[in-house]
Design a protein around this motif. Structure first.
Motif, short mmCIF file in Angstrom:
data_model
loop_
_atom_site.label_atom_id
_atom_site.label_comp_id
_atom_site.label_asym_id
_atom_site.label_seq_id
_atom_site.Cartn_x
_atom_site.Cartn_y
_atom_site.Cartn_z
N MET A 2 0.81 -1.18 -0.04
CA MET A 2 0.16 0.04 0.00
C MET A 2 1.13 1.24 0.07
SD MET A 2 -2.47 1.50 2.76
CE MET A 2 -4.09 0.43 2.76
N ILE A 3 0.74 2.16 -1.04
CA ILE A 3 1.44 3.52 -0.98
C ILE A 3 0.73 4.23 0.30
CG2 ILE A 3 1.60 5.64 -2.34
CD1 ILE A 3 1.05 3.83 -4.72
N GLN A 4 2.01 4.86 0.75
CA GLN A 4 1.76 5.87 1.97
C GLN A 4 2.54 7.28 1.62
OE1 GLN A 4 3.39 4.17 5.38
NE2 GLN A 4 2.14 2.02 5.14
N GLU A 5 2.37 8.07 2.35
CA GLU A 5 2.89 9.50 2.13
C GLU A 5 4.28 9.40 2.33
OE1 GLU A 5 0.96 12.47 4.60
OE2 GLU A 5 -0.97 12.40 3.49
N LEU A 6 5.16 10.02 1.65
CA LEU A 6 6.61 9.95 1.50
C LEU A 6 7.14 8.93 0.84
CD1 LEU A 6 7.51 11.69 4.85
CD2 LEU A 6 6.94 12.95 2.75
N ASP A 7 6.30 8.11 0.36
CA ASP A 7 6.89 6.90 -0.62
C ASP A 7 7.20 7.40 -1.78
OD1 ASP A 7 6.21 5.03 1.27
OD2 ASP A 7 4.75 4.02 0.18
N LEU A 8 8.45 6.87 -2.31
CA LEU A 8 8.72 6.95 -3.63
C LEU A 8 8.00 6.32 -4.67
CD1 LEU A 8 12.78 7.18 -3.60
CD2 LEU A 8 11.24 8.82 -3.74
N VAL A 9 7.53 6.83 -5.72
CA VAL A 9 6.53 6.15 -6.73
C VAL A 9 6.90 6.33 -7.93
CG1 VAL A 9 4.53 5.90 -5.14
CG2 VAL A 9 4.80 7.90 -6.84
N ALA A 10 6.52 5.36 -9.06
CA ALA A 10 7.11 5.44 -10.56
C ALA A 10 5.73 5.69 -11.20
CB ALA A 10 8.01 4.24 -10.80
N LEU A 11 5.81 6.47 -12.34
CA LEU A 11 4.84 6.61 -13.15
C LEU A 11 4.59 5.54 -14.07
CD1 LEU A 11 5.00 10.12 -14.70
CD2 LEU A 11 3.14 9.38 -13.47
N LEU A 12 3.35 4.90 -14.29
CA LEU A 12 2.94 3.56 -15.09
C LEU A 12 2.88 4.17 -16.46
CD1 LEU A 12 0.94 1.54 -12.79
CD2 LEU A 12 3.49 1.40 -13.39
N THR A 13 2.39 5.36 -16.66
CA THR A 13 2.44 5.97 -18.20
C THR A 13 2.89 7.25 -18.45
OG1 THR A 13 0.32 6.81 -17.66
CG2 THR A 13 -0.09 4.86 -18.37
N ASP A 14 3.11 7.65 -19.63
CA ASP A 14 3.78 8.88 -19.98
C ASP A 14 2.74 9.96 -19.77
OD1 ASP A 14 6.10 7.64 -20.96
OD2 ASP A 14 5.38 7.89 -23.07
N ARG A 15 3.20 11.24 -19.30
CA ARG A 15 2.40 12.48 -18.95
C ARG A 15 2.94 13.51 -19.53
NH1 ARG A 15 -2.09 11.15 -15.67
NH2 ARG A 15 -2.06 13.48 -15.03
N PRO A 16 2.73 13.61 -20.98
CA PRO A 16 3.42 14.29 -22.10
C PRO A 16 3.43 15.78 -21.72
CG PRO A 16 2.12 13.23 -23.27
CD PRO A 16 1.85 12.63 -21.82
N ALA A 17 2.28 16.10 -21.34
CA ALA A 17 1.91 17.41 -21.02
C ALA A 17 2.76 18.04 -19.79
CB ALA A 17 0.49 17.69 -20.44
N LEU A 18 3.11 17.17 -18.98
CA LEU A 18 4.06 17.61 -17.89
C LEU A 18 5.46 17.32 -18.25
CD1 LEU A 18 2.04 16.05 -15.08
CD2 LEU A 18 2.15 18.64 -15.60
N GLY A 19 5.76 16.69 -19.21
CA GLY A 19 7.17 16.53 -19.67
C GLY A 19 7.76 15.26 -18.95
N LEU A 20 6.69 14.40 -18.37
CA LEU A 20 7.12 13.07 -17.58
C LEU A 20 6.85 11.86 -18.32
CD1 LEU A 20 5.57 14.28 -14.18
CD2 LEU A 20 8.04 14.40 -14.72
N ARG A 21 7.85 10.85 -18.22
CA ARG A 21 7.44 9.54 -18.82
C ARG A 21 7.59 8.46 -17.95
NH1 ARG A 21 12.62 10.62 -22.88
NH2 ARG A 21 13.34 11.98 -21.29
N ARG A 22 6.94 7.36 -18.53
CA ARG A 22 6.78 6.10 -17.74
C ARG A 22 8.19 5.96 -16.99
NH1 ARG A 22 7.34 0.29 -18.49
NH2 ARG A 22 5.74 -0.77 -17.61
N GLY A 23 8.20 5.56 -15.75
CA GLY A 23 9.40 5.17 -15.13
C GLY A 23 9.80 6.24 -14.17
N ASP A 24 9.51 7.63 -14.71
CA ASP A 24 9.91 8.74 -13.65
C ASP A 24 9.49 8.59 -12.10
OD1 ASP A 24 11.05 9.82 -15.80
OD2 ASP A 24 9.67 11.42 -16.34
N VAL A 25 10.35 8.94 -11.39
CA VAL A 25 9.95 8.80 -9.72
C VAL A 25 9.68 9.86 -9.11
CG1 VAL A 25 11.21 7.98 -7.78
CG2 VAL A 25 11.55 6.73 -9.77
N GLY A 26 8.68 9.99 -8.34
CA GLY A 26 8.15 10.93 -7.70
C GLY A 26 8.06 10.78 -6.13
N THR A 27 7.63 11.76 -5.29
CA THR A 27 7.39 11.50 -3.87
C THR A 27 6.16 11.75 -3.45
OG1 THR A 27 9.60 12.16 -3.38
CG2 THR A 27 8.08 12.09 -1.39
N VAL A 28 5.20 11.03 -2.99
CA VAL A 28 3.87 11.00 -2.43
C VAL A 28 3.92 12.11 -1.41
CG1 VAL A 28 1.81 10.06 -1.67
CG2 VAL A 28 3.24 8.82 -3.39
#
Length: 78
Positions: A1-27
Motif C-alpha cells: 500500500m502506498i503511503q505519504e513520503l513513499d517514492l513512486v514511479a509513473l506507469l504511463t507517460d504524462r507528455p503535458a508535464l514532460g514526464l515519462r513512464r518510470g519517472d520517480v516522484g514522492t507522494v
C-alpha cells in the motif's frame, strides 16, 4: 500500500508535464479514500518539476533495492 513520503514511479507517460513512464516522484499527500495521491516530481538539483494529483493505479511503489536509476532529459510541453 502506498503511503505519504513513499517514492513512486509513473506507469504511463504524462507528455503535458514532460514526464515519462518510470519517472520517480514522492507522494506528498494521500486523499482519504487512498485512491488519489499528490505526487511531487523533482529534477536532479532538487527543483520541483511538477506536482500532480494521480490515481494510485497510475503509479507503483518503488522498491529501492530492485531499481536502477537512469538519466532522462526533461521533455518540454509543446
Amino acid at each position: 500500500m502506498i503511503q505519504e513520503l513513499d517514492l513512486v514511479a509513473l506507469l504511463t507517460d504524462r507528455p503535458a508535464l514532460g514526464l515519462r513512464r518510470g519517472d520517480v516522484g514522492t507522494v506528498v499527500h494521500l486523499y482519504a479514500n487512498n485512491e488519489l495521491c499528490e505526487v511531487e516530481f523533482i529534477n536532479a538539483k532538487g527543483d520541483t518539476v511538477a506536482v500532480e494529483t494521480l490515481a494510485t493505479a497510475e503509479v507503483r511503489a518503488v522498491d529501492l533495492g530492485r531499481v536502477i536509476l537512469h538519466y532522462s532529459d526533461l521533455e518540454t510541453a509543446a
